[in-house]
Design an enzyme around this catalytic site. Structure first.
Site, mmCIF file in Angstrom:
data_model
loop_
_atom_site.group_PDB
_atom_site.id
_atom_site.type_symbol
_atom_site.label_atom_id
_atom_site.label_comp_id
_atom_site.label_asym_id
_atom_site.label_seq_id
_atom_site.Cartn_x
_atom_site.Cartn_y
_atom_site.Cartn_z
ATOM 1 N N SER A 28 0.751 -1.245 0.092
ATOM 2 C CA SER A 28 0.043 0.109 -0.231
ATOM 3 C C SER A 28 0.885 1.221 -0.080
ATOM 4 C CB SER A 28 -0.800 -0.037 1.260
ATOM 5 O OG SER A 28 -1.873 -1.221 1.358
ATOM 6 N N TYR A 82 -8.498 -10.421 1.960
ATOM 7 C CA TYR A 82 -9.559 -9.721 2.228
ATOM 8 C C TYR A 82 -10.542 -9.281 1.161
ATOM 9 C CZ TYR A 82 -6.979 -5.398 1.914
ATOM 10 O OH TYR A 82 -6.249 -4.349 1.375
ATOM 11 N N GLU A 83 -9.799 -9.101 -0.165
ATOM 12 C CA GLU A 83 -10.605 -8.664 -1.287
ATOM 13 C C GLU A 83 -11.712 -9.746 -1.814
ATOM 14 O OE1 GLU A 83 -8.120 -6.322 -4.067
ATOM 15 O OE2 GLU A 83 -6.693 -6.945 -2.743
ATOM 16 N N MET A 205 -1.948 -6.927 6.975
ATOM 17 C CA MET A 205 -3.054 -7.850 6.169
ATOM 18 C C MET A 205 -2.465 -8.634 4.787
ATOM 19 S SD MET A 205 -6.186 -5.139 6.454
ATOM 20 C CE MET A 205 -6.279 -3.935 7.903
ATOM 21 N N HIS A 241 -7.470 3.340 6.462
ATOM 22 C CA HIS A 241 -6.753 3.233 5.099
ATOM 23 C C HIS A 241 -6.312 4.590 4.784
ATOM 24 C CE1 HIS A 241 -5.400 1.103 1.646
ATOM 25 N NE2 HIS A 241 -6.218 1.769 0.875
HETATM 26 N N1 HPA Z 1 -2.991 -3.260 11.070
HETATM 27 C C1 HPA Z 1 -3.032 -4.030 9.917
HETATM 28 N N2 HPA Z 1 -2.732 -3.618 8.862
HETATM 29 C C2 HPA Z 1 -2.165 -2.453 8.708
HETATM 30 C C3 HPA Z 1 -2.130 -1.460 9.728
HETATM 31 C C4 HPA Z 1 -2.319 -1.933 11.056
HETATM 32 O O1 HPA Z 1 -2.528 -1.148 11.958
HETATM 33 N N3 HPA Z 1 -1.510 -0.575 9.249
HETATM 34 C C5 HPA Z 1 -0.965 -0.467 8.128
HETATM 35 N N4 HPA Z 1 -1.561 -1.668 7.564
#
Ligand code: HPA
Length: 267
Positions: A28, A82-83, A205, A241
């Site tokens: 991401s 999760y998608e 994730m 996000h």
């Molecule tokens: N938890 C899970 N996934 C993530 C997080 C988090 O705090 N931050 C960025 N991706």
């Protein structure tokens, strides 16, 4: 269903025959790094069976070409469990990578930190992981190859090379254990307290199913997290996000310096 060999020849017809040395999957907020590859970008949509990536902040293109003089395949985006509920979503891309000639894979992700000494803006090298999801991308595999050893799954020689690259660049690169939570909801503060007790240093994730698949395919693998937030309950900041995407560039600059130095050392 298209297989890895068929897709690899399709990719070679567009990007050239020279074998790829290394694969890189971008997490991401990191997809922009793929645009620095000097070569050919192929949209996932042109590659039958490739994931349909719907997460904002990702770049669903496969970039084949040179980065710091090394022939690489950079996946600008991944499909997360999760998608669509498929832990094997990245199997085909990794089969393709292997077919293109790569031996090594570097995974990147955005993660929440469980350690107050690794605050947002830092990068963390995964020494190991905890598959807290209980899911496994190899469920349903029919042969004994499914019994993949996971000792040293995060390859010691790749990790040493990444540590050396970080040191040469003057970037702090602590190592820690990454815990895979399925998402897409973030964790609760109680879950984060539990993960700390279990020995986790970061939570996210992704990545873990790809480490398992890479080992299954015989690829050497290492992974780096960019820390975008303190995990739930550890600070007053609101986890979202949007926040992940906004914070990723801070660590991304460090990540990029490490990766470029690492690649220069492999020319
Ligand atoms: N938890 C899970 N996934 C993530 C997080 C988090 O705090 N931050 C960025 N991706």
């Amino acid at each position: 269903m298209t297989d890895g060999a068929t897709l690899a020849s399709l990719i070679r017809s567009r990007a050239g025959d020279e074998p790829v040395r290394l694969g890189l999957i971008l997490g991401s907020g990191l997809g922009y790094i793929a645009h620095q590859v000097d070569g050919t970008a192929i949209p996932y949509a042109d590659l039958p069976g490739f994931p349909h990536v719907g997460v904002s902040g990702h770049n669903p293109n496969l970039h084949i070409g040179r980065l710091e003089g090394v022939r690489v395949a950079v996946f600008g985006a991944r499909e997360h469990y999760y998608e669509s509920g498929n832990p094997r979503a990245m199997l085909l891309p990794l089969q393709v990578l292997k077919e293109l000639g790569a031996d090594d894979l570097i995974l990147t992700n955005a993660a929440g930190s469980l350690r107050s000494d690794i605050p947002p803006g830092n990068v963390m090298l995964l020494s190991d992981h905890i598959n807290y999801s209980g899911l496994n991308p190899l469920i349903g595999e029919k042969t004994d190859a499914r019994f993949v050893p996971m000792t040293d799954a995060h390859d010691p020689s790749l990790r040493a090379a990444l540590r050396a690259a970080a040191q040469a660049q003057g970037v702090d690169l602590p190592e820690g254990v990454y815990c895979w939570y399925s998402g897409p909801s973030f964790e609760t503060p109680a879950e984060i307290r539990m993960l700390k007790l279990l020995g986790g240093d970061a939570v996210g994730m992704s990545t873990v199913p790809e480490v398992i698949l890479a080992r299954f395919l015989g690829l050497k693998v290492a992974a780096i997290s960019t820390i975008t937030n303190m995990a739930a309950g550890m600070s007053d900041e609101k986890i979202s996000h949007e926040h992940t995407k906004a914070m990723a560039p801070l660590g991304a600059a460090k990540l990029e310096r490490i990766l470029r130095e690492f690649l220069r050392n492999r020319r």
